[in-house]
Design an enzyme around this catalytic site. Sequence first.
Site, PDB file in Angstrom:
ATOM      1  N   CYS A 179       3.892  19.207   6.100  1.00  0.00           N
ATOM      2  CA  CYS A 179       4.836  18.807   5.049  1.00  0.00           C
ATOM      3  C   CYS A 179       5.281  20.016   4.231  1.00  0.00           C
ATOM      4  O   CYS A 179       4.454  20.859   3.855  1.00  0.00           O
ATOM      5  CB  CYS A 179       4.171  17.770   4.152  1.00  0.00           C
TER       6      CYS A 179
ATOM      7  N   GLN B  61      13.160  14.394 -16.589  1.00  0.00           N
ATOM      8  CA  GLN B  61      12.132  15.354 -16.201  1.00  0.00           C
ATOM      9  C   GLN B  61      11.066  14.669 -15.349  1.00  0.00           C
ATOM     10  O   GLN B  61      10.580  13.584 -15.689  1.00  0.00           O
ATOM     11  CB  GLN B  61      11.502  15.980 -17.441  1.00  0.00           C
TER      12      GLN B  61
ATOM     13  N   CYS C 273       1.290  10.759  -1.019  1.00  0.00           N
ATOM     14  CA  CYS C 273       1.723  12.074  -1.513  1.00  0.00           C
ATOM     15  C   CYS C 273       0.939  12.321  -2.793  1.00  0.00           C
ATOM     16  O   CYS C 273       1.265  11.751  -3.840  1.00  0.00           O
ATOM     17  CB  CYS C 273       3.226  12.090  -1.776  1.00  0.00           C
TER      18      CYS C 273
ATOM     19  N   TYR D  64      25.501  19.596 -20.009  1.00  0.00           N
ATOM     20  CA  TYR D  64      24.698  18.988 -18.940  1.00  0.00           C
ATOM     21  C   TYR D  64      23.670  18.058 -19.593  1.00  0.00           C
ATOM     22  O   TYR D  64      22.473  18.127 -19.336  1.00  0.00           O
ATOM     23  CB  TYR D  64      23.985  20.043 -18.089  1.00  0.00           C
TER      24      TYR D  64
ATOM     25  N   CYS E 128      -4.288  17.993  -0.368  1.00  0.00           N
ATOM     26  CA  CYS E 128      -3.463  17.097   0.437  1.00  0.00           C
ATOM     27  C   CYS E 128      -3.655  17.395   1.920  1.00  0.00           C
ATOM     28  O   CYS E 128      -3.413  18.520   2.363  1.00  0.00           O
ATOM     29  CB  CYS E 128      -1.987  17.237   0.074  1.00  0.00           C
TER      30      CYS E 128
ATOM     31  N   GLU F 197      28.449  15.410 -20.333  1.00  0.00           N
ATOM     32  CA  GLU F 197      27.793  15.062 -19.075  1.00  0.00           C
ATOM     33  C   GLU F 197      28.852  14.540 -18.114  1.00  0.00           C
ATOM     34  O   GLU F 197      29.785  13.846 -18.523  1.00  0.00           O
ATOM     35  CB  GLU F 197      26.709  14.003 -19.322  1.00  0.00           C
TER      36      GLU F 197
ATOM     37  N   CYS G 274       5.165  21.000  -0.842  1.00  0.00           N
ATOM     38  CA  CYS G 274       4.427  21.858  -1.768  1.00  0.00           C
ATOM     39  C   CYS G 274       4.350  23.281  -1.213  1.00  0.00           C
ATOM     40  O   CYS G 274       4.396  23.499  -0.003  1.00  0.00           O
ATOM     41  CB  CYS G 274       3.007  21.327  -1.987  1.00  0.00           C
TER      42      CYS G 274
ATOM     43  N   ASP H  59      21.310  22.708 -20.104  1.00  0.00           N
ATOM     44  CA  ASP H  59      20.264  22.433 -19.112  1.00  0.00           C
ATOM     45  C   ASP H  59      20.961  22.227 -17.771  1.00  0.00           C
ATOM     46  O   ASP H  59      21.067  21.107 -17.278  1.00  0.00           O
ATOM     47  CB  ASP H  59      19.479  21.187 -19.529  1.00  0.00           C
TER      48      ASP H  59
ATOM     49  N   CYS I 166      15.487  25.517 -14.522  1.00  0.00           N
ATOM     50  CA  CYS I 166      14.451  25.191 -13.534  1.00  0.00           C
ATOM     51  C   CYS I 166      14.434  26.190 -12.390  1.00  0.00           C
ATOM     52  O   CYS I 166      13.678  26.012 -11.430  1.00  0.00           O
ATOM     53  CB  CYS I 166      14.646  23.769 -12.998  1.00  0.00           C
TER      54      CYS I 166
END
Length: 441
Positions: A113, A271, A190, A300, A105, A324, A116, A372, A399
């Site tokens: 940016c 996801q 992107c 969740y 990129c 939820e 990443c 989650d 995550c």
Amino acid sequence: MAEGPPSPPHLAGSARGPGGRPKGRARAADKGLGWGGREFEVTVGAVAHGGHCVARHEGRVVFVRHGLPGERVVVRVTEDRHPGFCRADAVEVLEASSARVERPCPHSGPGRCGGCDWQHVDPAEQRRLKAAVVREQLSRLAGLDVDVPVEELPGGPLRWRSRARFAVDRTGAAGLRRHRSHDVVVLDDCPITEESAAAAVLRRPWPGAGAVDVSVDSTGAVTTTRLDRRGRPTSSRVVRPGGALPEEPAGRAERRAGGRDWEVEGTGFWQVHPAAADALVAAVSAFADVRAGETVLDLYAGAGLFGGALAPAVGPTGRVVCVESDPGACAAADANLSGFPQAEVWQGDVDAEGLAGLLADLGTAPDVVVLDPPRAGAGREVSRLLAGTGARAVVYVACDPAALARDLAAVTGEGYRLAGIRGFDAFPMTAHVECVALLVR
């Protein structure tokens, strides 16, 4: 969501607080040493949580972006707010790692940016770095000594992001923010975002908007949601594949995972990597090993992905309760679970108070708990309440490895042990990693 004061990645084996600050030191002393903009040479050390590597210079810790372990680089200090550490970018590479590659990129790199972290790193090495971070966090925060290889997902390291939020500057131009900055880097593309999604946002102006959410569903439909400068959605539109149809108001989007179709809100949570949902459903199902007649609690739950995948296994004599807080996600979960009379959707917050009431209303202890949580994790009190249910299996999808480690420490401290864990590279080119852990009594 607004962030609080920045905190550094933690170091393995550190006996002091973040940045080496002794416990109890006053906030007034949280000042740097005037190194802002200074350049010097360092040898880059181990990777740290958050997309940095660790170096040291003149007795201080330097968190280095855009470097790799073992490299000799010139860094420029970008942030100096604490006495024990500073942040810096590697602006010149004197001795390069064999894992260093050309950035795909053109917008990536020091001062550019911030979307990443690892564009300069071979994808296989990215996974090894993420595995090292997961191992270090589990060791330091949970006292667990375990290797967690990070598995590659199909599709390669680019064009995997099917859902994104782009910032909009005061002129109406869209892009992403610089690392740890509110400045918007205007982009024409992107490369980690699906091409149709990137084009839908980056190739047009957005006057008056503060940000734009975009997603691509399994049919190729692109949904964009305009947000104001307070982050509130103001309008949504969807464009169907082919481009012949006009834009229309956004409704539900279609996603596919576990061999079936799922409904979600147009830019609602799902996801991001198109292969992640399948991989996570398979991992959760294998770890949960649900049996006929059991009760499953899915916390969740979002659009009901895990609860819906496990519902067939409990059969007509079992029960799946999906919890939820978001009304739109609950509506989508209701639709997704409509074919399973043994499945229910409850709207509510999964905090300590809400979970205690939920468990009382459930009327029976769950056999299996799946959770989650958001990036911050479930938290100590929720984790302890879950351990108190006596569930035979707790399957945790995470995550963030630091949040996972903190919550695992709470659950293992209440009579559970870690029986399995897998890592998935669901966010190539970034420092993020998805993990699935199994805890048993």
